[in-house]
Design a protein around this motif. Structure first.
Motif, mmCIF file in Angstrom:
data_model
loop_
_atom_site.group_PDB
_atom_site.id
_atom_site.type_symbol
_atom_site.label_atom_id
_atom_site.label_comp_id
_atom_site.label_asym_id
_atom_site.label_seq_id
_atom_site.Cartn_x
_atom_site.Cartn_y
_atom_site.Cartn_z
ATOM 1 N N LEU A 113 0.854 -1.197 0.000
ATOM 2 C CA LEU A 113 0.000 0.000 0.000
ATOM 3 C C LEU A 113 0.887 1.243 0.000
ATOM 4 O O LEU A 113 2.069 1.170 0.346
ATOM 5 N N PRO A 114 0.324 2.400 -0.387
ATOM 6 C CA PRO A 114 1.169 3.606 -0.480
ATOM 7 C C PRO A 114 1.786 3.998 0.862
ATOM 8 O O PRO A 114 1.139 3.932 1.911
ATOM 9 N N ALA A 115 3.031 4.459 0.812
ATOM 10 C CA ALA A 115 3.762 4.803 2.039
ATOM 11 C C ALA A 115 3.139 5.997 2.758
ATOM 12 O O ALA A 115 3.278 6.120 3.978
ATOM 13 N N ASP A 116 2.452 6.866 2.017
ATOM 14 C CA ASP A 116 1.845 8.008 2.703
ATOM 15 C C ASP A 116 0.514 7.644 3.347
ATOM 16 O O ASP A 116 -0.123 8.480 3.978
ATOM 17 N N GLN A 117 0.110 6.393 3.194
ATOM 18 C CA GLN A 117 -1.138 5.936 3.818
ATOM 19 C C GLN A 117 -0.897 4.907 4.923
ATOM 20 O O GLN A 117 -1.624 4.886 5.918
ATOM 21 N N VAL A 118 0.092 4.049 4.733
ATOM 22 C CA VAL A 118 0.283 2.915 5.658
ATOM 23 C C VAL A 118 1.748 2.782 6.053
ATOM 24 O O VAL A 118 2.623 2.644 5.192
#
Lengths: 309, 309
Positions: free
Chosen positions: A192-197
């Motif tokens: 998942l995207p690093a800015d989300q998870v």
């Protein structure tokens, strides 16, 4: 009262303090956060006052004491006190084998994300949950946890916060957290995207991991929270309350903290300790002890490594 | 006494037995071994008699009760009883930071290897040991353990036995076993010849490992002992005695056993359980319970997988 202050004593050890108390305003305290559960006897109001009195700039808030006063009131108190919220504990608990229960957990996590945003906290800490009663399919529970994180990720993004998957010590794999290593947490997060998870690095949970330094380096900007607590022996009788005061146990905080700092982590450092003896001690002595231990053992490698970058 | 036998009851649960007792001579018992520590109250003589009475063909011997009667006497008893020795527990404990202590540990391990050979056991189980007192260098302790295994490997070969590195649950990383996962044990073992150094797969220790089935497959012919015990919650107060009777806890014995069998493992299966409630029960009831649980939960996947090969 004599004119001489009693020499400070560490709790729960009862040993003389090893370093002088850092005073409020001491720059070494600039990233120290009190996780509320470290002083279980304090309400949110008590914890805010305790942090301010000791000069701590940040607090890790738990949902239950926040709910007692209401989110709006709590947010106002924290703002008025000038405290940062380093994280909200906790969401997660999404491993049920029952679809309806998982949908309800998702909805509860949405509320937790709303609260995280309202508090201005960067992350919601996710405790995955354990095996359902009578269920021995650990791989299945882990797969459901990964799916639930994926479903929450865009909801976190919409609120401007990040999810923090907390790998938990394998002692809790059956009944609390099926994500058992930093390596495994990263395997999930990296889908998942690093800015989300991201991931939560809690020394108590991951110190034993054979390649923990490599996994911290791998985590890079996925580290959304760094929490410290020690592993003590003999292990206290209640496994849930088996965490020790920083410096009382077996963990090398220098190596772990330097590795976290080397990733570029610039967030707060939460002291999170569940321990019955600590909970029995006066809250201000708990905070004084953890502040001393922090400036002795954690802050130096945190800043040394940051300076080298 | 009435003419009707009381219905058998499992220990320590007190629940009615779920399957009939396998009788001595039942072919399903052909690979079942009693690890001596499962019935802590029995001397070696008692354990031999208990195995024979229940029809178990093998026993996992501990050094301390063997020393009580002397190796020659013990070997004679075991031979006369017709029991195989599935393993000798235990060597290891070689993580001391002091060179002299490590040399003494090496010498003690040589004696243990002599005993292993005298017993005709295929393997000496190695418990690595924990962190030295006050030492927080876990990586250093692990490196010393690996070096000590390497130094013992040719000595095992000279005696015709194999070393079995036992990865221990991370709950024991500080004070008992610094090798914390099957992956890590294999990383160490694979530096040395497979006919000298293998690994012990104990379900209690490795069940939580995220890639445990892959690591078992990787182990292949390195598996020198397969031990079974369950993970129960709530965890008993004494962490060292926190193992549960097979089937009383959270472990999926079908998946783990099938994976072990699929490697071609044809050795015995030891039931090893340290548990205060179990130790308080009569030894013959302990053995009867574990025999029932074994034929219910372990023997079917062991043989099903073996048949498929």
């Amino acid at each position: 009262m004599s004119g001489t202050l009693a020499a400070p004593v560490d709790v729960p050890s009862g040993a003389p303090a090893r370093v002088p108390d850092p005073e409020p305003g001491d720059p070494r305290l600039a990233r120290l956060s009190l996780n509320q559960r470290t002083v279980a006897g304090w309400s949110l109001r008590g914890a805010i006052d305790g942090c301010v009195a000791a000069g701590l700039p940040a607090i890790g808030v738990w949902r239950e004491p926040l709910a007692e006063v209401g989110v709006d009131t709590g947010v106002g108190w924290l703002r008025d006190a000038g405290l940062r919220v380093s994280s909200l504990c906790r969401g997660g608990f999404f491993t049920s084998a029952d679809g309806g229960a998982r949908r309800r957990a998702h909805e509860e996590n949405l509320r937790a994300l709303d609260e995280t945003a309202a508090l201005g906290a960067p992350t919601l800490v996710l405790v995955p949950g354990g095996l359902p009663d009578g269920d021995r399919d650990l791989a299945g529970a882990r797969a459901r946890a990964a799916e639930a994180v994926a479903a929450l990720a865009p909801e976190a993004a919409a609120r401007g916060v990040r999810l923090g998957i907390e790998p938990m010590h394998p002692i809790f794999a059956a009944d609390r957290g099926v994500v058992s290593s930093l390596r495994q947490a990263l395997d999930i997060a990296e889908q998942l995207p690093a800015d989300q998870v991201g991931v939560v690095v809690d020394t108590f949970h991951v110190w034993w991991e054979p390649d923990v330094l490599e996994q911290i380096a791998r985590a890079g900007d996925r580290i959304v929270s760094y929490q410290v607590g020690d592993w003590i022996t003999p292990l206290p009788p209640d496994a849930l309350l088996s965490r020790g005061m920083v410096g009382d146990g077996h963990i090398d905080f220098t190596a772990l903290t330097a590795a976290v700092a080397a990733t570029g982590y610039v967030g707060d450092v939460e002291v999170e300790i569940f321990n019955a003896d600590l909970w029995a001690a006066p809250g201000d002595e708990v905070v004084a002890t953890l502040a001393r231990r922090y400036v002795e053992l954690v802050q130096p490698p945190l800043e040394a490594s940051a300076t080298q970058r």
